[in-house]
Motif scaffolding. Sequence first.
Motif, mmCIF file in Angstrom:
data_model
loop_
_atom_site.group_PDB
_atom_site.id
_atom_site.type_symbol
_atom_site.label_atom_id
_atom_site.label_comp_id
_atom_site.label_asym_id
_atom_site.label_seq_id
_atom_site.Cartn_x
_atom_site.Cartn_y
_atom_site.Cartn_z
ATOM 1 N N VAL A 191 1.567 -1.366 -8.394
ATOM 2 C CA VAL A 191 2.708 -1.846 -7.609
ATOM 3 C C VAL A 191 2.835 -3.357 -7.728
ATOM 4 C CG1 VAL A 191 1.407 -1.967 -5.427
ATOM 5 C CG2 VAL A 191 3.887 -1.773 -5.383
ATOM 6 N N SER A 192 1.712 -4.079 -7.784
ATOM 7 C CA SER A 192 1.774 -5.526 -7.979
ATOM 8 C C SER A 192 2.349 -5.867 -9.346
ATOM 9 C CB SER A 192 0.379 -6.143 -7.840
ATOM 10 O OG SER A 192 -0.116 -5.984 -6.536
ATOM 11 N N GLY A 193 1.928 -5.113 -10.371
ATOM 12 C CA GLY A 193 2.468 -5.338 -11.707
ATOM 13 C C GLY A 193 3.954 -5.076 -11.761
ATOM 14 N N ARG A 194 4.398 -4.021 -11.087
ATOM 15 C CA ARG A 194 5.828 -3.731 -11.070
ATOM 16 C C ARG A 194 6.603 -4.840 -10.375
ATOM 17 N NH1 ARG A 194 9.096 1.599 -8.690
ATOM 18 N NH2 ARG A 194 11.125 0.546 -8.550
ATOM 19 N N LEU A 195 6.108 -5.273 -9.212
ATOM 20 C CA LEU A 195 6.812 -6.308 -8.461
ATOM 21 C C LEU A 195 6.909 -7.602 -9.265
ATOM 22 C CD1 LEU A 195 8.171 -7.074 -5.811
ATOM 23 C CD2 LEU A 195 5.907 -7.662 -4.901
ATOM 24 N N LEU A 196 5.829 -7.977 -9.950
ATOM 25 C CA LEU A 196 5.844 -9.193 -10.746
ATOM 26 C C LEU A 196 6.804 -9.052 -11.926
ATOM 27 C CD1 LEU A 196 4.623 -11.489 -12.771
ATOM 28 C CD2 LEU A 196 4.366 -11.843 -10.314
ATOM 29 N N ALA A 197 6.808 -7.879 -12.570
ATOM 30 C CA ALA A 197 7.736 -7.642 -13.677
ATOM 31 C C ALA A 197 9.182 -7.747 -13.216
ATOM 32 C CB ALA A 197 7.466 -6.273 -14.304
ATOM 33 N N GLU A 198 9.475 -7.202 -12.052
ATOM 34 C CA GLU A 198 10.838 -7.270 -11.526
ATOM 35 C C GLU A 198 11.240 -8.701 -11.202
ATOM 36 O OE1 GLU A 198 10.895 -2.760 -9.574
ATOM 37 O OE2 GLU A 198 10.215 -4.475 -8.380
ATOM 38 N N MET A 199 10.296 -9.495 -10.708
ATOM 39 C CA MET A 199 10.612 -10.890 -10.438
ATOM 40 C C MET A 199 10.875 -11.655 -11.728
ATOM 41 S SD MET A 199 8.296 -12.161 -7.197
ATOM 42 C CE MET A 199 6.764 -11.280 -7.522
ATOM 43 N N ILE A 200 10.078 -11.405 -12.757
ATOM 44 C CA ILE A 200 10.248 -12.113 -14.021
ATOM 45 C C ILE A 200 11.605 -11.805 -14.639
ATOM 46 C CG2 ILE A 200 9.438 -12.195 -16.425
ATOM 47 C CD1 ILE A 200 6.592 -12.041 -15.353
ATOM 48 N N GLU A 201 12.008 -10.542 -14.618
ATOM 49 C CA GLU A 201 13.270 -10.193 -15.264
ATOM 50 C C GLU A 201 14.474 -10.328 -14.324
ATOM 51 O OE1 GLU A 201 12.756 -6.254 -16.711
ATOM 52 O OE2 GLU A 201 13.089 -5.297 -14.766
ATOM 53 N N GLY A 202 14.234 -10.665 -13.067
ATOM 54 C CA GLY A 202 15.331 -10.900 -12.138
ATOM 55 C C GLY A 202 16.024 -9.654 -11.647
ATOM 56 N N SER A 203 15.345 -8.516 -11.685
ATOM 57 C CA SER A 203 15.935 -7.274 -11.187
ATOM 58 C C SER A 203 15.600 -7.084 -9.710
ATOM 59 C CB SER A 203 15.435 -6.083 -12.006
ATOM 60 O OG SER A 203 14.028 -5.967 -11.926
ATOM 61 N N GLN A 204 16.198 -6.066 -9.101
ATOM 62 C CA GLN A 204 15.969 -5.796 -7.688
ATOM 63 C C GLN A 204 14.510 -5.401 -7.464
ATOM 64 O OE1 GLN A 204 18.113 -6.095 -5.080
ATOM 65 N NE2 GLN A 204 16.429 -5.526 -3.713
ATOM 66 N N ILE A 255 0.827 -1.204 0.000
ATOM 67 C CA ILE A 255 0.000 0.000 0.000
ATOM 68 C C ILE A 255 0.866 1.261 0.000
ATOM 69 C CG2 ILE A 255 -1.594 1.358 1.418
ATOM 70 C CD1 ILE A 255 -3.054 -0.865 0.032
ATOM 71 N N GLU A 256 2.008 1.205 0.648
ATOM 72 C CA GLU A 256 2.915 2.359 0.731
ATOM 73 C C GLU A 256 3.261 2.920 -0.639
ATOM 74 O OE1 GLU A 256 7.485 3.280 2.334
ATOM 75 O OE2 GLU A 256 6.527 1.337 2.726
ATOM 76 N N HIS A 257 3.276 2.075 -1.670
ATOM 77 C CA HIS A 257 3.703 2.496 -3.003
ATOM 78 C C HIS A 257 2.533 2.679 -3.981
ATOM 79 C CE1 HIS A 257 7.923 1.761 -1.959
ATOM 80 N NE2 HIS A 257 7.509 0.655 -1.384
ATOM 81 N N CYS A 258 1.303 2.594 -3.493
ATOM 82 C CA CYS A 258 0.180 2.591 -4.442
ATOM 83 C C CYS A 258 0.038 3.918 -5.171
ATOM 84 C CB CYS A 258 -1.115 2.207 -3.734
ATOM 85 S SG CYS A 258 -1.771 3.399 -2.550
ATOM 86 N N LEU A 259 0.225 5.051 -4.490
ATOM 87 C CA LEU A 259 0.053 6.340 -5.161
ATOM 88 C C LEU A 259 1.187 6.634 -6.133
ATOM 89 C CD1 LEU A 259 -1.247 8.697 -2.311
ATOM 90 C CD2 LEU A 259 -2.567 7.352 -3.952
ATOM 91 N N SER A 260 2.408 6.381 -5.724
ATOM 92 C CA SER A 260 3.538 6.695 -6.607
ATOM 93 C C SER A 260 3.505 5.844 -7.873
ATOM 94 C CB SER A 260 4.861 6.497 -5.866
ATOM 95 O OG SER A 260 4.977 5.172 -5.370
ATOM 96 N N HIS A 281 0.733 4.355 -9.246
ATOM 97 C CA HIS A 281 -0.382 4.840 -10.062
ATOM 98 C C HIS A 281 -0.022 6.165 -10.738
ATOM 99 C CE1 HIS A 281 -4.117 2.522 -10.056
ATOM 100 N NE2 HIS A 281 -3.885 2.156 -8.804
ATOM 101 N N ASP A 282 0.635 7.043 -9.994
ATOM 102 C CA ASP A 282 0.936 8.377 -10.517
ATOM 103 C C ASP A 282 1.761 8.301 -11.793
ATOM 104 O OD1 ASP A 282 0.644 11.173 -10.220
ATOM 105 O OD2 ASP A 282 2.681 11.331 -9.454
#
Length: 411
Positions: free
Chosen positions: A385-398, A113-118, A120-121
């Motif tokens: 934020v969920s989409g970002r986290l999943l994308a980062e996991m798929i590509e193996g980034s931090q 939740i902490e990252h939801c606004l940034s 979305h923005d």
Amino acid sequence: MPTDVLVLGAGMVGACTALQLARRGHSVALVDRQAPGRETSYGNAGIIQREAVEPYAFPREWATVLDVALKRSVDATYHLDALPSVVPQLMRYWHESAPGRYAAIARDYSRLIEHCLSEHDALIAESNAAQLVRKEGYRVGFRTRAAMDAAATNAADLRDRYGVRFELLDGDALARAEPGLHARLPGALHWLDPWSVSDPGALVDRYVQRFIDLGGRLVQGDAASLQPEAQGWQVRTTDGPLQARHAVIALGPWAGELTTTLGYRLPLFVKRGYHRHYRGGPGLRLPLLDAERGLVIAPMAAGLRVTTGAEFARIGAPSTPVQLGKAEIAARELIDLPEPVESVPWLGNRPCTVDMKPIMGPAPRHPGLWFNFGHSHQGFTLGPVSGRLLAEMIEGSQPLVDPAPYAPTRF
């Protein structure tokens, strides 16, 4: 161009997953049986809930549970034939809501939740969607002083622990802020950080159009046809079979059916909800949650939207909008609702997990398969934020946050 990732499901979570991958240069196909954002993502109250740092826990007050059991509550109801399948999950939900376990769950939940606004923005700016968004928070209205005092104490605790902002309005201040209210309420709690959206489905559409502009493909297809193949995964579409190295299941309430077919037994359940729009009355400036009746009245492009609480029923079961009838009565005690827009109320499903946290990460037994679902009431809030986290996991980034608390293997 070869496809890197298939994303199944074009609601807010799936659309944002596809967009976050496309922003990082991946070739992505977004697959759904119908147009984007027409199901759960369309039917919510349209609030990006930055204040929702703690998920909805199972009620611990037996009087509340009894009201639901006897179908006296506006908050929740159920279909009798759904109980055999849903009661075991609700018992686990109750277990996880015990104070000690819930505290740890809330800490994990708040990190998203902490990252939801940034998050979305960034997508709102890229998608030219700012005109859909109002950054003035929303209000929680109270019918009794005792309920307001208890909520104010809880809000102060959340402010101190998580930094979320609010202000209290007495009855006079609320009447000035919302002159359309004809009931005199003791006051309201105004959450200042959340954003409200005038058309939730349109925001999903904008994100999908941005995805297409970045080279992504929107394809009509059947998620149930997903199957492993030599180079990864394949799904049937109206354009023919489509293959990719990775596949993401982002099907919201329909994820359980597909994951069960693939051999997983995840503790998922579904809450249904209703809404209807009304035109012709004075309206509201900001969304209003009627705290003691469990409904939201939200100004939308289509009219004033009244949304209900939870109905436990099988997916596809006939509509039984008894809850909406109760919500309409409660809403009319507060504001005029002259003309319903829809002849038939909208009905949708919310995807829930027994521990209130979404399921995000690699499937334990299928290389190249990823899960991103189970966001309960907050898929609209947590999509980017969920989409970002999943994308980062798929590509193996931090990753933006530690993904371990949301992993499918926790079950």
